[in-house]
Design a protein around this motif. Structure first.
Motif, short mmCIF file in Angstrom:
data_model
loop_
_atom_site.label_atom_id
_atom_site.label_comp_id
_atom_site.label_asym_id
_atom_site.label_seq_id
_atom_site.Cartn_x
_atom_site.Cartn_y
_atom_site.Cartn_z
N TYR A 173 0.75 2.17 -22.93
CA TYR A 173 2.71 2.07 -22.78
C TYR A 173 3.01 0.80 -21.49
CZ TYR A 173 0.97 6.73 -22.43
OH TYR A 173 0.58 8.48 -22.52
N THR A 210 14.95 10.24 -25.56
CA THR A 210 13.62 11.66 -25.63
C THR A 210 11.92 11.26 -27.03
OG1 THR A 210 13.04 13.77 -25.64
CG2 THR A 210 14.94 12.90 -27.03
N HIS A 211 11.29 12.28 -26.49
CA HIS A 211 10.16 12.43 -27.53
C HIS A 211 10.29 14.11 -27.55
CE1 HIS A 211 9.23 9.06 -24.50
NE2 HIS A 211 9.44 8.21 -25.32
N MET A 271 17.77 4.94 -13.74
CA MET A 271 17.87 6.24 -12.85
C MET A 271 16.74 5.87 -12.41
SD MET A 271 20.14 7.19 -10.81
CE MET A 271 21.51 7.56 -11.85
N ARG A 275 22.81 6.26 -21.37
CA ARG A 275 20.59 6.25 -21.73
C ARG A 275 20.90 8.08 -20.99
NH1 ARG A 275 16.72 3.38 -19.20
NH2 ARG A 275 16.46 1.63 -20.95
N GLU A 315 2.12 12.41 -17.81
CA GLU A 315 3.15 12.96 -18.99
C GLU A 315 2.60 13.48 -19.53
OE1 GLU A 315 6.32 9.86 -18.95
OE2 GLU A 315 7.92 11.44 -18.96
N ASN A 316 1.07 13.07 -19.72
CA ASN A 316 -0.12 12.90 -21.44
C ASN A 316 -0.50 13.43 -20.13
OD1 ASN A 316 -1.16 13.09 -23.33
ND2 ASN A 316 -0.75 10.95 -23.75
N GLN A 375 19.85 11.96 -15.91
CA GLN A 375 18.39 12.85 -16.03
C GLN A 375 19.39 14.13 -16.05
OE1 GLN A 375 17.90 11.17 -12.00
NE2 GLN A 375 16.03 10.17 -12.78
N LYS A 427 15.22 12.96 -19.80
CA LYS A 427 14.99 14.23 -18.94
C LYS A 427 14.83 14.15 -17.71
CE LYS A 427 12.92 17.54 -22.46
NZ LYS A 427 11.83 17.58 -22.72
N GLY A 428 14.01 13.01 -17.43
CA GLY A 428 14.12 12.43 -15.44
C GLY A 428 12.53 12.35 -15.90
N ILE A 429 12.09 12.05 -14.70
CA ILE A 429 10.78 11.90 -14.68
C ILE A 429 10.60 11.70 -13.00
CG2 ILE A 429 11.03 8.80 -14.22
CD1 ILE A 429 7.85 10.95 -15.73
N LEU A 457 9.75 4.83 -25.58
CA LEU A 457 8.91 4.44 -24.54
C LEU A 457 7.94 3.46 -25.90
CD1 LEU A 457 8.83 6.76 -22.04
CD2 LEU A 457 9.65 4.84 -21.83
N PHE A 479 11.37 24.21 -18.59
CA PHE A 479 11.67 23.22 -19.54
C PHE A 479 12.57 23.56 -20.00
CE2 PHE A 479 9.75 21.80 -24.08
CZ PHE A 479 9.07 20.54 -23.49
N ARG A 502 3.78 7.35 -17.41
CA ARG A 502 3.30 7.92 -17.97
C ARG A 502 2.67 8.58 -18.72
NH1 ARG A 502 7.84 5.36 -17.62
NH2 ARG A 502 8.14 8.19 -17.95
C1 LIG Z 1 13.58 4.93 -23.20
C2 LIG Z 1 13.55 5.74 -21.71
C3 LIG Z 1 14.38 5.66 -20.80
C4 LIG Z 1 13.51 6.28 -19.56
N1 LIG Z 1 13.90 5.47 -18.91
C5 LIG Z 1 13.78 7.06 -17.63
C6 LIG Z 1 15.16 6.09 -16.42
O1 LIG Z 1 15.60 5.39 -15.99
N2 LIG Z 1 14.94 7.47 -15.73
C7 LIG Z 1 13.69 8.85 -15.53
O2 LIG Z 1 13.71 9.03 -14.67
N3 LIG Z 1 13.59 9.11 -16.77
C8 LIG Z 1 13.58 7.99 -17.80
N4 LIG Z 1 12.79 8.07 -19.10
C9 LIG Z 1 11.57 9.10 -18.61
C10 LIG Z 1 12.26 10.37 -18.94
O3 LIG Z 1 12.96 11.22 -18.34
C11 LIG Z 1 11.12 11.31 -19.34
O4 LIG Z 1 10.33 11.66 -19.08
C12 LIG Z 1 10.46 11.15 -20.91
O5 LIG Z 1 10.89 10.50 -21.73
C13 LIG Z 1 9.39 12.40 -21.21
O6 LIG Z 1 10.66 13.45 -21.84
P1 LIG Z 1 10.67 13.67 -22.99
O7 LIG Z 1 12.27 13.94 -22.98
O8 LIG Z 1 10.27 12.76 -23.82
O9 LIG Z 1 10.07 14.85 -23.17
P2 LIG Z 1 8.47 15.57 -23.00
O10 LIG Z 1 9.03 17.75 -22.72
O11 LIG Z 1 7.69 14.76 -21.51
O12 LIG Z 1 8.19 14.87 -23.95
C14 LIG Z 1 8.54 15.47 -25.42
C15 LIG Z 1 6.91 15.26 -26.44
O13 LIG Z 1 7.19 13.80 -26.18
C16 LIG Z 1 5.43 13.40 -26.29
N5 LIG Z 1 5.58 12.85 -24.97
C17 LIG Z 1 6.16 11.85 -23.80
N6 LIG Z 1 5.67 11.33 -22.45
C18 LIG Z 1 4.61 11.35 -23.54
C19 LIG Z 1 2.81 10.04 -22.39
N7 LIG Z 1 3.52 9.57 -21.92
N8 LIG Z 1 2.57 10.05 -23.66
C20 LIG Z 1 1.74 10.38 -24.42
N9 LIG Z 1 3.17 11.75 -25.68
C21 LIG Z 1 4.14 11.76 -24.69
C22 LIG Z 1 4.36 14.56 -26.42
O14 LIG Z 1 4.17 14.95 -27.20
C23 LIG Z 1 5.25 16.12 -25.83
O15 LIG Z 1 5.03 16.87 -26.13
C24 LIG Z 1 13.17 7.50 -19.74
C25 LIG Z 1 12.59 7.49 -20.77
C26 LIG Z 1 13.16 6.83 -22.47
C27 LIG Z 1 12.40 7.05 -23.66
#
Ligand SMILES: Cc1cc2nc3c(=O)[nH]c(=O)nc-3n(C[C@H](O)[C@H](O)[C@H](O)COP(=O)(O)OP(=O)(O)OC[C@H]3O[C@@H](n4cnc5c(N)ncnc54)[C@H](O)[C@@H]3O)c2cc1C
Length: 298
Positions: free
Chosen positions: A25, A216-217, A124, A174, A282-283, A153, A177-179, A244, A191, A279
């Motif tokens: 990561y 988002t992923h 954020m 950007r 989340e996994n 977020q 979802k928020g972390i 990411l 969800f 990270r």
């Molecule tokens: C470019 C970028 C910048 C970001 N900046 C911020 C920020 O400033 N503040 C903030 O609060 N959050 C930030 N985030 C994090 C974000 O809020 C989420 O926590 C994170 O992206 C997971 O959400 P998701 O939309 O991918 O959905 P999820 O439902 O969490 O993930 C969808 C799918 O993606 C895959 N996946 C997701 N994360 C992982 C992982 N770590 N390892 C393996 N597989 C994974 C899995 O297959 C999962 O089922 C950022 C994310 C990105 C992509």
């Protein structure tokens, strides 16, 4: 249940083991690592945003050190002609110590970026800093700095109103979802609820002609984003996707190959633990591997 148990054991796992799983990561400990990763992404027609790892800084000395590191990133971007920009965590440059101190530090960074023709994104962080970060953004814009963007977020109940209150600035946003872990009184917890709010926010932003980094992923949201930009006939310079480092790389390449702009968040530095464990959490599959390796289970 098992995942919750595993997550609770994380603080007891030796850092050296966490690192084995966390390293995918992060680019590495040095700025050169972030440069190398960005060049690789550029070969795929992608872009990055570079983040110096570190957050929730509590001393002014440390915040100034962080700012200096961020300034070095700006010079490296120009020297290496990188398709990237700088993402910063406001608390790492001192916003949590004192608003005015943080503001001056961050303003110096963004002013330098402006002189170099570069953009800076304010990440954020958790809810104690939401209002402060948006106030920081407004003040920067009012002070004439337009090379700065924010993050909103989708889990935050306030985000829809925040977008509306910021529309006059035409912010570059950007959307993620928020972390962080937030209380139900201020954040959606379900969800599907978070997904639904993400869709509403994306529509609100695109309907108001804002430039959105669709970060988002989540396949359902990626699809929604692809449909949303197609429905509005947007040119590829009117939006981008963001992911990411180390997550869903095959999907990332498909999006790039389909001709969309996509930017990867590339963190580097020694202070990798907080970012990486978020990270890993989340996994849960990955967390399971860590615990197994700690306890020698095959
Ligand atoms: C470019 C970028 C910048 C970001 N900046 C911020 C920020 O400033 N503040 C903030 O609060 N959050 C930030 N985030 C994090 C974000 O809020 C989420 O926590 C994170 O992206 C997971 O959400 P998701 O939309 O991918 O959905 P999820 O439902 O969490 O993930 C969808 C799918 O993606 C895959 N996946 C997701 N994360 C992982 C992982 N770590 N390892 C393996 N597989 C994974 C899995 O297959 C999962 O089922 C950022 C994310 C990105 C992509």
């Amino acid at each position: 249940m098992l995942n919750q148990l595993i997550l609770k054991t994380m603080p007891y796992v030796p850092k050296s083991i966490v690192y084995l799983f966390a390293k995918k990561y992060i680019a590495g400990p040095k700025l050169e690592d972030a440069i190398r990763v960005t060049k690789t992404l550029m070969e795929l027609n992608g872009a990055s945003t570079i983040d110096v790892l570190g957050e929730f800084v509590t001393t002014k000395e440390r915040a100034i050190h962080e700012k200096e590191m961020c300034m070095k990133v700006l010079d490296a971007i120009v020297d290496n002609k990188l398709n990237t920009y700088s993402s910063i965590k406001p608390t790492s440059l001192g916003l949590g110590i004192d608003f005015n101190f943080g503001y001056e530090n961050i303003k110096e960074h963004i002013s330098k970026a402006k002189n170099l023709g570069l953009f800076v994104r304010l990440d954020m962080e958790n809810s104690p800093y939401t209002t402060m970060t948006l106030d920081l953004y407004r003040k920067l814009r009012e002070d004439g700095l337009d090379n700065v963007g924010i993050v909103l977020q989708a889990y935050m109940r306030r985000s829809y109103d925040d977008v509306k209150s910021l529309l006059d600035y035409k912010p570059n946003i950007r959307l993620c979802k928020g972390i962080y872990v937030e209380a139900e009184s201020i954040a959606f917890k379900g969800f599907e609820e978070v997904r639904e709010n993400y869709r509403s926010l994306l529509d609100l932003m695109l309907d108001n002609n804002l430039y959105v980094g669709i970060a988002t992923h989540d396949e359902a949201l990626i699809q929604y984003g692809l449909d949303a930009v197609k429905k509005r006939n947007l040119e590829k310079n009117q939006y981008e996707f963001q992911m990411l480092l180390g997550v869903r790389e095959n999907r990332r390449n498909e999006i790039l190959n389909a001709g969309h702009n996509l930017r990867v968040y590339v963190p580097f530095g020694d202070d990798w633990y907080g970012y990486s464990t978020r990270r890993l959490k989340e996994n849960p599959q990955m967390v399971g591997h860590i615990v197994k390796s700690v306890f020698g289970i095959n």
